[in-house]
Design a protein around this motif. Structure first.
Motif, mmCIF file in Angstrom:
data_model
loop_
_atom_site.group_PDB
_atom_site.id
_atom_site.type_symbol
_atom_site.label_atom_id
_atom_site.label_comp_id
_atom_site.label_asym_id
_atom_site.label_seq_id
_atom_site.Cartn_x
_atom_site.Cartn_y
_atom_site.Cartn_z
ATOM 1 N N ILE A 14 3.383 -0.260 5.767
ATOM 2 C CA ILE A 14 3.292 -1.653 5.301
ATOM 3 C C ILE A 14 2.906 -2.590 6.452
ATOM 4 O O ILE A 14 1.989 -3.395 6.329
ATOM 5 C CB ILE A 14 4.638 -2.094 4.662
ATOM 6 N N LEU A 15 3.561 -2.452 7.599
ATOM 7 C CA LEU A 15 3.265 -3.330 8.734
ATOM 8 C C LEU A 15 1.843 -3.121 9.241
ATOM 9 O O LEU A 15 1.153 -4.067 9.616
ATOM 10 C CB LEU A 15 4.275 -3.097 9.868
ATOM 11 N N THR A 16 1.392 -1.863 9.242
ATOM 12 C CA THR A 16 0.034 -1.558 9.698
ATOM 13 C C THR A 16 -0.996 -2.229 8.803
ATOM 14 O O THR A 16 -1.946 -2.854 9.279
ATOM 15 C CB THR A 16 -0.201 -0.023 9.696
ATOM 16 N N ARG A 17 -0.795 -2.130 7.482
ATOM 17 C CA ARG A 17 -1.768 -2.734 6.566
ATOM 18 C C ARG A 17 -1.704 -4.256 6.590
ATOM 19 O O ARG A 17 -2.722 -4.927 6.497
ATOM 20 C CB ARG A 17 -1.552 -2.209 5.142
ATOM 21 N N MET A 18 -0.488 -4.792 6.724
ATOM 22 C CA MET A 18 -0.367 -6.254 6.828
ATOM 23 C C MET A 18 -1.189 -6.762 7.998
ATOM 24 O O MET A 18 -1.907 -7.766 7.889
ATOM 25 C CB MET A 18 1.100 -6.667 7.018
ATOM 26 N N GLU A 19 -1.111 -6.061 9.122
ATOM 27 C CA GLU A 19 -1.846 -6.514 10.308
ATOM 28 C C GLU A 19 -3.350 -6.279 10.159
ATOM 29 O O GLU A 19 -4.160 -7.161 10.443
ATOM 30 C CB GLU A 19 -1.335 -5.797 11.553
ATOM 31 N N ALA A 20 -3.717 -5.082 9.697
ATOM 32 C CA ALA A 20 -5.144 -4.739 9.651
ATOM 33 C C ALA A 20 -5.896 -5.544 8.605
ATOM 34 O O ALA A 20 -7.063 -5.883 8.785
ATOM 35 C CB ALA A 20 -5.291 -3.240 9.383
ATOM 36 N N GLU A 21 -5.234 -5.850 7.489
ATOM 37 C CA GLU A 21 -5.964 -6.443 6.371
ATOM 38 C C GLU A 21 -5.500 -7.845 5.998
ATOM 39 O O GLU A 21 -6.019 -8.438 5.048
ATOM 40 C CB GLU A 21 -5.889 -5.509 5.157
ATOM 41 N N LYS A 74 3.485 -2.849 -2.816
ATOM 42 C CA LYS A 74 2.997 -2.374 -4.108
ATOM 43 C C LYS A 74 2.048 -1.175 -3.919
ATOM 44 O O LYS A 74 2.143 -0.173 -4.612
ATOM 45 C CB LYS A 74 2.289 -3.515 -4.860
ATOM 46 N N ASP A 75 1.149 -1.308 -2.944
ATOM 47 C CA ASP A 75 0.223 -0.211 -2.647
ATOM 48 C C ASP A 75 0.958 1.042 -2.171
ATOM 49 O O ASP A 75 0.622 2.160 -2.558
ATOM 50 C CB ASP A 75 -0.774 -0.643 -1.569
ATOM 51 N N ALA A 76 1.962 0.828 -1.333
ATOM 52 C CA ALA A 76 2.740 1.961 -0.828
ATOM 53 C C ALA A 76 3.417 2.687 -1.986
ATOM 54 O O ALA A 76 3.484 3.913 -2.020
ATOM 55 C CB ALA A 76 3.779 1.477 0.182
ATOM 56 N N GLN A 77 3.876 1.913 -2.970
ATOM 57 C CA GLN A 77 4.516 2.534 -4.138
ATOM 58 C C GLN A 77 3.495 3.302 -4.963
ATOM 59 O O GLN A 77 3.739 4.416 -5.401
ATOM 60 C CB GLN A 77 5.207 1.458 -4.981
ATOM 61 N N ARG A 78 2.310 2.701 -5.142
ATOM 62 C CA ARG A 78 1.253 3.340 -5.916
ATOM 63 C C ARG A 78 0.849 4.666 -5.271
ATOM 64 O O ARG A 78 0.568 5.662 -5.935
ATOM 65 C CB ARG A 78 0.040 2.386 -5.978
ATOM 66 N N LEU A 79 0.823 4.700 -3.913
ATOM 67 C CA LEU A 79 0.386 5.895 -3.186
ATOM 68 C C LEU A 79 1.511 6.905 -2.969
ATOM 69 O O LEU A 79 1.312 7.965 -2.375
ATOM 70 C CB LEU A 79 -0.198 5.493 -1.831
ATOM 71 N N GLY A 80 2.697 6.558 -3.441
ATOM 72 C CA GLY A 80 3.809 7.493 -3.292
ATOM 73 C C GLY A 80 4.480 7.443 -1.927
ATOM 74 O O GLY A 80 5.296 8.293 -1.598
ATOM 75 N N TYR A 81 4.146 6.437 -1.102
ATOM 76 C CA TYR A 81 4.805 6.297 0.202
ATOM 77 C C TYR A 81 6.133 5.553 0.076
ATOM 78 O O TYR A 81 6.931 5.558 1.007
ATOM 79 C CB TYR A 81 3.926 5.524 1.200
ATOM 80 N N ALA A 82 6.314 4.844 -1.048
ATOM 81 C CA ALA A 82 7.571 4.109 -1.225
ATOM 82 C C ALA A 82 8.135 4.423 -2.600
ATOM 83 O O ALA A 82 7.400 4.672 -3.551
ATOM 84 C CB ALA A 82 7.330 2.606 -1.076
ATOM 85 N N GLU A 83 9.463 4.412 -2.689
ATOM 86 C CA GLU A 83 10.151 4.670 -3.953
ATOM 87 C C GLU A 83 10.004 3.468 -4.880
ATOM 88 O O GLU A 83 9.682 2.361 -4.440
ATOM 89 C CB GLU A 83 11.649 4.878 -3.696
ATOM 90 N N ALA A 84 10.291 3.689 -6.168
ATOM 91 C CA ALA A 84 10.301 2.594 -7.134
ATOM 92 C C ALA A 84 11.292 1.527 -6.670
ATOM 93 O O ALA A 84 11.008 0.329 -6.699
ATOM 94 C CB ALA A 84 10.687 3.116 -8.507
ATOM 95 N N ASP A 85 12.490 1.956 -6.233
ATOM 96 C CA ASP A 85 13.414 1.031 -5.567
ATOM 97 C C ASP A 85 13.282 1.262 -4.060
ATOM 98 O O ASP A 85 13.834 2.218 -3.522
ATOM 99 C CB ASP A 85 14.853 1.281 -6.007
ATOM 100 N N PRO A 86 12.560 0.377 -3.392
ATOM 101 C CA PRO A 86 12.231 0.641 -1.984
ATOM 102 C C PRO A 86 13.284 0.164 -0.993
ATOM 103 O O PRO A 86 13.094 0.306 0.214
ATOM 104 C CB PRO A 86 10.948 -0.172 -1.800
ATOM 105 N N THR A 87 14.390 -0.394 -1.507
ATOM 106 C CA THR A 87 15.391 -1.031 -0.645
ATOM 107 C C THR A 87 15.766 -0.171 0.555
ATOM 108 O O THR A 87 15.805 -0.643 1.692
ATOM 109 C CB THR A 87 16.684 -1.327 -1.446
ATOM 110 N N PHE A 88 16.053 1.090 0.275
ATOM 111 C CA PHE A 88 16.569 1.998 1.290
ATOM 112 C C PHE A 88 15.621 2.127 2.482
ATOM 113 O O PHE A 88 16.042 2.218 3.625
ATOM 114 C CB PHE A 88 16.790 3.362 0.629
ATOM 115 N N GLU A 107 4.419 -8.151 0.099
ATOM 116 C CA GLU A 107 4.553 -7.711 -1.298
ATOM 117 C C GLU A 107 3.355 -6.859 -1.739
ATOM 118 O O GLU A 107 3.520 -5.820 -2.383
ATOM 119 C CB GLU A 107 4.710 -8.911 -2.237
ATOM 120 N N ALA A 108 2.155 -7.273 -1.365
ATOM 121 C CA ALA A 108 0.950 -6.534 -1.765
ATOM 122 C C ALA A 108 0.951 -5.135 -1.143
ATOM 123 O O ALA A 108 0.615 -4.140 -1.794
ATOM 124 C CB ALA A 108 -0.301 -7.301 -1.340
ATOM 125 N N CYS A 109 1.342 -5.056 0.127
ATOM 126 C CA CYS A 109 1.351 -3.760 0.819
ATOM 127 C C CYS A 109 2.419 -2.846 0.232
ATOM 128 O O CYS A 109 2.207 -1.641 0.085
ATOM 129 C CB CYS A 109 1.584 -3.953 2.310
#
Lengths: 437, 437
Positions: free
Chosen positions: B167-174, B183-197, B179-181
């Motif tokens: 998330i931090l890498t994409r926020m900086e690069a793009e 969402k993408d991380a969740q779509r790509l399976g890098y983040a859980e539906a509940d990403p809190t942890f 929130e947008a990053c």
């Protein structure tokens, strides 16, 4: 608690003295970690009278390291003498044959006799540990030999010589010449009085040959390494690299190709934004690419008494944790007798991008002629830039080319053609570009 | 050749399936390395009918992982179920008590029950290996537990959560929002539906607590970690960091201080030119600083089925190379019974540089008031910069401060003062700066 592990140390220079100091000062913690005490019971060194600032306790002094190697009062023989023949070879061989575990920091010895020594160790059921021989304190041997079980390596590359990296770092940071940086490195003790072995790449090649064997399960082939040093790297190269988004590092690279294994040591352009490009000064780094794990990078101090001693003590501790009857993993990952013969890839078929710096006469048509030679050899260009350099009176032009992926053979042919065309006022400079994450 | 090592695997998700695949496909090479065959003799998973694309051969299926853990037909129990209680805890405990070696990738379990489980393993003389629990494929456990014998660690820190780093890498690069990053991380399976942890730092904290124990020989104290996530990092922070020569990373840091051990997880500014700043996307990295070795950095894939499986297989191979009667090194570097109590350092006494971003009313005297609050708290400033931001109509000013080394307590007091002064239009943003080579 188990009986103490009796350690014999041959060679009491900077590293040897550090090893004794760590074993003495960290005795309690090492005992806790290993489940037994580590005790230095014997030492061998040339000058008995020198004050090394260490407490040798009740250790027996041997004038002859082979005598120490065969002594019945040691369980582990630590070789810190150096050199690929002579006493180092004699005492390591003697120790293994006498059934002693061996720890060595000697890359030259392993590059030459590693496989034969591994065969003895495996026959005798003892350990031959050599973490300190490659990249100093970085645990690259342990990582490749143990942590990567089941992985097939496709490429391993790294900054394996601190002297070269120190020189290149200072050349870039301070705009100094190679010669000036080398002199400083010698003054600071980072380079030998005769620096050839470091700056021409031999030291890197020795270390690389060991990593190659671990990576590909092949016999060590230190004499089959393409080698180019850093002595002809100029400020013009470093500046041009920077402008193009690259940094120059001396890399050792071992890579699996269709025609065999490529082993090469040469100045290399790596992307400025890559991790390995941030490895500065005497620091070393190794990157390993595999099918399962992916890409791993380790960086840390590649030399120095303490960092090297850390690796040696780690090796001794691993032996202390083992017990008689324990079946050790093979020295080079797979049993020495099953190491495959090394099949050398053709350097001319090496594929990659190239940086080419040409110093040309300031006349019409040079640009076109250079571009044509590239096209004739099917080399596709990423960029071609022309610079004027030097004082007004004798303006020379510099043409800098960056190619897309091509072969070494094509580049050599193109450069030969350009040279024959008579446009060059100086030898062409060719530097390989390496992919790096 | 010795008898085959019989492996039981509980949990056949992505990692479990990868482990089975590696053991099957790399059988010949693993046998060569270990001196004996690895055979999966038992598996336990919830859904027996699911096609996992793996060959389970003659492995016995257990519906109950505890049954597998106690089975007499396995030598090693591999726990890939997850969770810090329930079946994972029950079956690991049962396996150790039954005298089986255990390999686990479960950081939450170790963070909670690691010391108790280590005591059982050490009493029973079996191995508890957990390389995959921290930083995925990076061999940081092996490095700290084995390679660094004799070293005293002063600080260990790292990027231990791939989701946050992605998330931090994409926020900086793009230039995208958090929130947008996410969402993408969740779509790509890098983040859980509940990403809190992940994004609030709990996952990093679990991994850090294990590294802390290895580093300082203390009991695991995962509940005593100062924790701040990345959800309030804005584009303004990332841009300001970039302008000042920093990059923002979520780091876990454990450090020895005079008052005790500091364990903290928070967004951190690291110098853009440091190695760790080049660690992008889902890649993880760990830096370890010691008295003898110096500074070591390891980077590589921190998650994913294959990278995790690589670490699990490495752990199994280490067990295969051991033999009955072998005295293993302690699970957390020193024997579990001798792990020291964890003494927490006061976070308020944390020393370091700070980045402070203030959004202030556009009026005279703000600058002076802010500077005075800093001086009153003995905070020396490296730089203070004022920016105008936002659309013309509602111009707000941003004041960015970078402090020299100071304490957390002083910074908090200064910021409280500034807030009371009534100059802020938004909550002050405070980000710690971490030294990094």
């Amino acid at each position: 608690m188990a009986e103490a592990l009796r350690v014999g140390i041959a060679g009491l220079g900077t590293v040897g003295a550090s090893v004794v100091r760590v074993i003495t000062e960290k005795a309690a913690e090492l005992t806790r970690q290993c489940g037994r005490e580590l005790v230095v019971t014997g030492v061998a060194a040339r000058d008995r009278s020198r004050d090394r600032g260490i407490d040798l306790g009740g250790a027996t002094w041997f004038d002859d390291p082979v005598g120490l190697a065969r002594s019945a009062d040691i369980d582990v023989f630590v070789e810190l003498i150096g050199g690929d023949e002579g006493p180092a070879f004699a005492c390591v061989k003697a120790a293994l044959e006498a059934g002693r575990h061996v720890v060595t920091a000697n890359k030259a010895l392993l590059a030459k006799h590693g496989v034969a020594l591994a065969e003895i160790a495996e026959k005798k059921g003892v350990l031959l540990n050599y973490e300190a021989a490659v990249a100093g304190g970085i645990p690259v041997i342990k990582t490749m030999r143990e942590a990567m079980a089941g992985n097939s390596v496709s490429r391993v590359f790294g900054i394996l010589n601190g002297t070269c990296n120190y020189i290149l770092t200072r050349m870039e940071a301070e705009g100094l010449t190679f010669e000036a940086c080398l002199k400083d490195a010698q003054r600071l003790g980072y380079a030998e009085a005769d620096p050839t072995f470091d700056i021409e790449g031999n030291d890197t090649a020795h270390k690389l040959s060991i990593l190659t064997s671990l990576a590909f399960g092949t016999k060590i082939a230190a004499d089959d390494i393409y080698m180019e040093g850093i002595s002809n790297i100029s400020q013009a190269d470093i500046r041009a690299a920077g402008e193009l988004g690259y940094r120059i590092k001396l890399l050792g690279v071992a890579q699996k190709t269709e025609s065999g294994i490529e082993q090469r040591v040469h100045p290399t352009m790596v992307p400025t934004a890559s991790v390995i490009a941030q490895v500065h000064g005497v620091t070393n780094a190794v990157a390993i690419e595999t099918d399962i794990l992916g890409e791993l990078l380790l960086s840390g101090p590649g030399a120095g008494g303490n960092a090297t001693a850390s690796a040696v003590v780690g090796d001794i501790a691993d032996i202390a944790k083992s017990r008689p009857g324990f079946q050790h993993g093979p020295v080079f990952g797979r049993p020495a007798k099953e190491l495959r013969p090394y099949k050398k890839a053709q350097m001319r078929s090496h594929e990659g991008g190239y940086f080419i710096r040409l110093t040309v006469h300031d006349r019409v048509g040079v640009f076109a002629a250079v571009a044509k030679r590239m096209a004739d050899n099917d080399i596709s260009l990423e960029s071609i830039v022309q610079h004027a350099a030097g004082p007004e009176a004798e303006v020379q032009k510099t043409v800098i080319l960056v190619t897309h992926e091509t072969t070494e053979a094509a580049v050599r042919k193109a450069v030969e053609g350009i040279t024959k065309d008579g446009h060059l006022t100086d030898k062409a400079q060719v530097i390989r570009i390496e992919r790096a994450g």
